[in-house]
Design a protein around this motif. Structure first.
Motif, PDB file in Angstrom:
ATOM      1  N   LEU A  35       0.831  -1.213   0.000  1.00 33.72           N
ATOM      2  CA  LEU A  35       0.000   0.000   0.000  1.00 33.72           C
ATOM      3  C   LEU A  35       0.862   1.258   0.000  1.00 33.72           C
ATOM      4  N   ILE A  36       1.911   1.243   0.816  1.00 28.10           N
ATOM      5  CA  ILE A  36       2.814   2.398   0.901  1.00 28.10           C
ATOM      6  C   ILE A  36       3.480   2.657  -0.448  1.00 28.10           C
ATOM      7  N   SER A  39       0.631   3.674  -3.194  1.00 25.44           N
ATOM      8  CA  SER A  39      -0.018   4.975  -2.978  1.00 25.44           C
ATOM      9  C   SER A  39       0.958   6.135  -3.155  1.00 25.44           C
ATOM     10  N   ASN A  40       2.131   6.021  -2.547  1.00 26.44           N
ATOM     11  CA  ASN A  40       3.129   7.096  -2.675  1.00 26.44           C
ATOM     12  C   ASN A  40       3.621   7.230  -4.114  1.00 26.44           C
ATOM     13  N   SER A  41       3.914   6.101  -4.742  1.00 21.88           N
ATOM     14  CA  SER A  41       4.441   6.122  -6.113  1.00 21.88           C
ATOM     15  C   SER A  41       3.411   6.664  -7.102  1.00 21.88           C
ATOM     16  N   THR A  42       2.132   6.356  -6.878  1.00 20.06           N
ATOM     17  CA  THR A  42       1.078   6.839  -7.779  1.00 20.06           C
ATOM     18  C   THR A  42       1.022   8.355  -7.788  1.00 20.06           C
ATOM     19  N   ILE A  43       1.059   8.960  -6.603  1.00 17.46           N
ATOM     20  CA  ILE A  43       0.971  10.420  -6.530  1.00 17.46           C
ATOM     21  C   ILE A  43       2.242  11.075  -7.065  1.00 17.46           C
ATOM     22  N   VAL A  44       3.408  10.482  -6.781  1.00 15.05           N
ATOM     23  CA  VAL A  44       4.658  11.004  -7.346  1.00 15.05           C
ATOM     24  C   VAL A  44       4.597  10.952  -8.872  1.00 15.05           C
ATOM     25  N   TYR A  45       4.093   9.856  -9.415  1.00  7.65           N
ATOM     26  CA  TYR A  45       3.967   9.705 -10.873  1.00  7.65           C
ATOM     27  C   TYR A  45       3.025  10.760 -11.458  1.00  7.65           C
ATOM     28  N   LEU A  46       1.890  10.983 -10.795  1.00 12.08           N
ATOM     29  CA  LEU A  46       0.922  11.967 -11.291  1.00 12.08           C
ATOM     30  C   LEU A  46       1.508  13.378 -11.274  1.00 12.08           C
ATOM     31  N   ILE A  47       2.244  13.707 -10.235  1.00 10.47           N
ATOM     32  CA  ILE A  47       2.878  15.035 -10.153  1.00 10.47           C
ATOM     33  C   ILE A  47       3.934  15.179 -11.243  1.00 10.47           C
ATOM     34  N   TRP A  48       4.686  14.111 -11.496  1.00  8.70           N
ATOM     35  CA  TRP A  48       5.708  14.148 -12.548  1.00  8.70           C
ATOM     36  C   TRP A  48       5.079  14.271 -13.936  1.00  8.70           C
ATOM     37  N   LYS A  49       3.956  13.588 -14.154  1.00  4.11           N
ATOM     38  CA  LYS A  49       3.348  13.513 -15.486  1.00  4.11           C
ATOM     39  C   LYS A  49       2.596  14.775 -15.880  1.00  4.11           C
ATOM     40  N   HIS A  50       1.847  15.380 -14.962  1.00  4.03           N
ATOM     41  CA  HIS A  50       0.940  16.468 -15.309  1.00  4.03           C
ATOM     42  C   HIS A  50       1.592  17.831 -15.070  1.00  4.03           C
ATOM     43  N   ARG A  51       1.620  18.640 -16.120  1.00  2.00           N
ATOM     44  CA  ARG A  51       2.278  19.951 -16.061  1.00  2.00           C
ATOM     45  C   ARG A  51       1.610  20.900 -15.076  1.00  2.00           C
ATOM     46  N   LEU A  64       8.450  14.618  -0.617  1.00  5.94           N
ATOM     47  CA  LEU A  64       8.076  14.035   0.671  1.00  5.94           C
ATOM     48  C   LEU A  64       7.626  12.590   0.509  1.00  5.94           C
ATOM     49  N   LEU A  65       6.830  12.324  -0.528  1.00  2.00           N
ATOM     50  CA  LEU A  65       6.313  10.974  -0.754  1.00  2.00           C
ATOM     51  C   LEU A  65       7.409  10.038  -1.264  1.00  2.00           C
ATOM     52  N   LEU A  66       8.315  10.565  -2.081  1.00  2.99           N
ATOM     53  CA  LEU A  66       9.463   9.761  -2.509  1.00  2.99           C
ATOM     54  C   LEU A  66      10.318   9.392  -1.305  1.00  2.99           C
ATOM     55  N   ASN A  67      10.475  10.331  -0.386  1.00  2.00           N
ATOM     56  CA  ASN A  67      11.202  10.078   0.855  1.00  2.00           C
ATOM     57  C   ASN A  67      10.546   8.946   1.644  1.00  2.00           C
ATOM     58  N   SER A  68       9.203   8.925   1.644  1.00  2.00           N
ATOM     59  CA  SER A  68       8.460   7.874   2.345  1.00  2.00           C
ATOM     60  C   SER A  68       8.716   6.500   1.746  1.00  2.00           C
ATOM     61  N   VAL A  69       8.826   6.440   0.413  1.00  2.00           N
ATOM     62  CA  VAL A  69       9.119   5.165  -0.265  1.00  2.00           C
ATOM     63  C   VAL A  69      10.503   4.651   0.146  1.00  2.00           C
ATOM     64  N   LEU A  70      11.492   5.536   0.128  1.00  2.00           N
ATOM     65  CA  LEU A  70      12.856   5.144   0.512  1.00  2.00           C
ATOM     66  C   LEU A  70      12.923   4.755   1.986  1.00  2.00           C
ATOM     67  N   HIS A 279       3.423   7.804   8.801  1.00  2.00           N
ATOM     68  CA  HIS A 279       3.711   8.792   7.754  1.00  2.00           C
ATOM     69  C   HIS A 279       3.830   8.191   6.358  1.00  2.00           C
ATOM     70  N   PRO A 280       4.533   7.076   6.201  1.00  2.00           N
ATOM     71  CA  PRO A 280       4.555   6.496   4.855  1.00  2.00           C
ATOM     72  C   PRO A 280       3.164   6.086   4.358  1.00  2.00           C
ATOM     73  N   LEU A 281       2.291   5.668   5.293  1.00  2.00           N
ATOM     74  CA  LEU A 281       0.975   5.184   4.898  1.00  2.00           C
ATOM     75  C   LEU A 281      -0.045   6.307   4.721  1.00  2.00           C
ATOM     76  N   PHE A 282       0.026   7.324   5.590  1.00  2.00           N
ATOM     77  CA  PHE A 282      -1.007   8.364   5.582  1.00  2.00           C
ATOM     78  C   PHE A 282      -0.614   9.640   4.842  1.00  2.00           C
ATOM     79  N   ASN A 283       0.666   9.831   4.551  1.00  2.00           N
ATOM     80  CA  ASN A 283       1.062  11.011   3.779  1.00  2.00           C
ATOM     81  C   ASN A 283       0.353  11.113   2.432  1.00  2.00           C
ATOM     82  N   PRO A 284       0.201   9.990   1.684  1.00  2.00           N
ATOM     83  CA  PRO A 284      -0.532  10.088   0.406  1.00  2.00           C
ATOM     84  C   PRO A 284      -1.985  10.520   0.582  1.00  2.00           C
ATOM     85  N   ILE A 285      -2.582  10.142   1.714  1.00  2.00           N
ATOM     86  CA  ILE A 285      -3.980  10.538   1.970  1.00  2.00           C
ATOM     87  C   ILE A 285      -4.030  12.025   2.302  1.00  2.00           C
TER      88      ILE A 285
END
Length: 308
Positions: A35-36, A39-51, A64-70, A279-285
């Protein structure tokens, strides 16, 4: 533990009835880890993809979310291995690496939160100057400092720790944190002093800076319109919630090692799990679903998936 081929092994003694509930622990932690990552990777991907999300606030959220993944990847895979192992052990060298990554990424999170606080301060208190202050160069400098400052300071602490002689080989925790200090034959004054220096630099100072910026924001908002107050509350409250919770947990982690009193094993385990879970679990929320622009793209992504 005995030394074999010059490798020193450390035993994790913080697990509670791991042999009885190993498969339950494994499945729960595996689900949480998946889940971590997702969820974190999805939002990082969306931020990277959309101008339209290439703005300072969203870039800091992605960091912050990439930090949570690491951060999670430093802890969870080893936990999963330990649950299925007869002995919960780790080499001292690998333990030092986990120790280093844990406190480096912890410090990075506080620095990124401080950068986010400054971004909110400029956005709300100096809106006309915002484009000239929060440039791409400024963002790059903030992000570089967020990872480099903790990494450089913690490497010194890890080096001092690595040079200490060990007389005990069992940690009362489930991963390598500053409980390592309990393994030393003699308490090291250098490690203690430098550890306090690092804690002040990478935790206390960013927290004080964040509190200062939010105090300024609240003062400005108090004298502004209801719309400005609503916007400030919407963006600032989740930030402060994350900050206070994480500061409390990391302070607990640092202080308990200095205290001579032994905490019950179950209580210690629960507090440790909160440190690596919340934080890794709830930051994406908090930073995904609560942010209207990000939520819009998340909804579109999953609605497209259903349609297709």
């Amino acid at each position: 533990m005995e030394e074999d081929l010059n490798v020193t092994y450390i035993t994790f003694g913080g697990h509670v009835e791991v042999h009885k509930y190993r498969y339950l622990y494994f499945m729960v932690v595996l689900i949480v880890y998946i889940l971590i990552i997702c969820s974190n990777s999805t939002i990082v991907y969306l931020i990277w993809k959309h101008r339209d999300l290439h703005e300072p606030m969203y870039i800091f959220i992605a960091a912050l979310l990439l930090n949570s993944v690491l951060y999670s990847t430093n802890i969870y895979p080893k936990l999963l291995i330990d649950f299925l192992s007869e002995q919960q052990i780790i080499s001292y060298q690998a333990c030092l690496v986990q120790f280093y990554m844990f406190y480096t990424l912890t410090g990075s999170e506080f620095f990124v939160l401080a950068a986010m606080a400054y971004d909110r301060y400029v956005s709300i208190c100096k809106p006309l100057q915002y484009p000239t202050i929060m440039t791409k160069t400024t963002i790059s400098v903030f992000l570089a400092l967020s990872w480099l400052v903790p990494a450089c300071e913690v490497v010194g602490l890890t080096t001092l720790t690595a040079n200490q002689k060990l007389c005990s080989f069992t940690l009362k925790v489930i991963f390598c944190n500053n409980s390592i200090y309990k393994l030393f034959c003699v308490s090291s004054r250098a490690v203690t002093v430098y550890g306090v220096f690092v804690f002040v630099n990478v935790v206390v100072l960013p927290v004080l800076f964040i509190l200062f910026t939010y105090t300024r924001i609240l003062i400005i908002c108090y004298h502004s319109s209801g719309e400005v107050r609503r916007k400030a509350a919407q963006t600032c409250f989740p930030h402060l919630l994350v900050l206070f919770n994480y500061f409390f947990l990391i302070t607990y982690d640092v202080i308990t090692v200095r205290l001579e009193t032994d905490f019950p094993k179950t209580a210690r385990l629960v507090m440790t799990l909160q440190l690596v879970l919340y934080h890794p679990l709830f930051n994406p929320i908090i930073y995904g679903l609560k942010m209207k622009e990000i939520y819009k793209h998340v909804k579109k992504l999953f609605c497209q998936g259903k349609t297709n």
